[in-house]
Enzyme design. Sequence first.
Site, PDB file in Angstrom:
ATOM      1  CG  ASP A 182      -1.612  -1.311   1.468  1.00 34.04           C
ATOM      2  OD1 ASP A 182      -2.024  -1.949   0.486  1.00 34.04           O
ATOM      3  OD2 ASP A 182      -1.738  -1.712   2.643  1.00 34.04           O
TER       4      ASP A 182
ATOM      5  CD  GLU B 227      -8.607  -3.776  -1.194  1.00 34.38           C
ATOM      6  OE1 GLU B 227      -9.317  -3.985  -0.193  1.00 34.38           O
ATOM      7  OE2 GLU B 227      -7.564  -4.428  -1.434  1.00 34.38           O
TER       8      GLU B 227
END
Length: 318
Positions: free
Chosen positions: A17, A199
């Site tokens: 991420d 997401e």
Amino acid sequence: MSEELKYNEPWILQRADPYVYRHTDGNYYFTASVPAYDRIVLRRSKTLAGLKDAEEITVWKKHPEGIMSEHIWAPELHYLDGKWYIYFAGGDKDDVWAIRPYVLECADADPLIGTWTEKGKMGRADEDEFSFEAFSLDATVFENKGKHYYVWAEKVGVGKQISNLYIGEMESPYKLKTVQVLLTTPDYDWERVGFWVNEGPAVIHHNGKIYLTYSASETGAAYCVGMMSASEDSDLLDPKSWTKERYPVLCTDADRGVYGPGHNSFTEDEEGNPIMVYHARIEEKIEGNPLYNPNRHAMLMKIHWDEKTGAPVFSYEN
């Protein structure tokens, strides 16, 4: 120095991420999920390439119990209204999947050594009964026409549940002004492998348009990147303003040994060229639970603009 950078191969190891922010003073900042999911770290460098070996500073650690005590995920560093903010998600030791979005604030000039204050869970609009009541994570913030918007993933439904993306205008760096608007739900087969997932949103502007990328499906080799777009002049809180691409814009490429690319952010090199920062694996088969396998590595990709449409083109050919 941009010529030192290598693309589409592991850049910063075991950092999922990944988020890179280039500040107004030219410094680059890097943060990401760490494998232990127990803290938030920052790095700084005068060059993008320098982030790889820059000292990593822990600016916040998870709580011993209660909220923000497990699964500290996907931090992003933003600079709003003269202060630093970190947006991240976390669970509760007594309910590790009670993932909710939280905000940290730093009023000092240097976010690596400054004091970070917990602002608590992200606040929804007063008339909003739904936002952040269920599994919510992966928030990003972007500005358009003087307004700031917050985009996040939140699960709804029953069974394994469905992860959708929502958007809201911000009243302050830690509260929404408007009720949530559904941006995208997993419509297509490539968004429904293992889990039904949208997401990891990220935003880049180009030639009067806003491009919002997001990640889909489970976190193994099926993980991939989709994209939506809207005019900068449109009402971004109107779902009709957004056009969703039918197919993913970036997928696994086994020939290149890049598996499950996703959860990206955008930055630029020293010459101002757009760069996509993303994580991916270099092995197809994952040892154990993919969520707790640490081998998601931060990578870099050069972005090009389509000559006809102006849209970003994501290609391993660089």
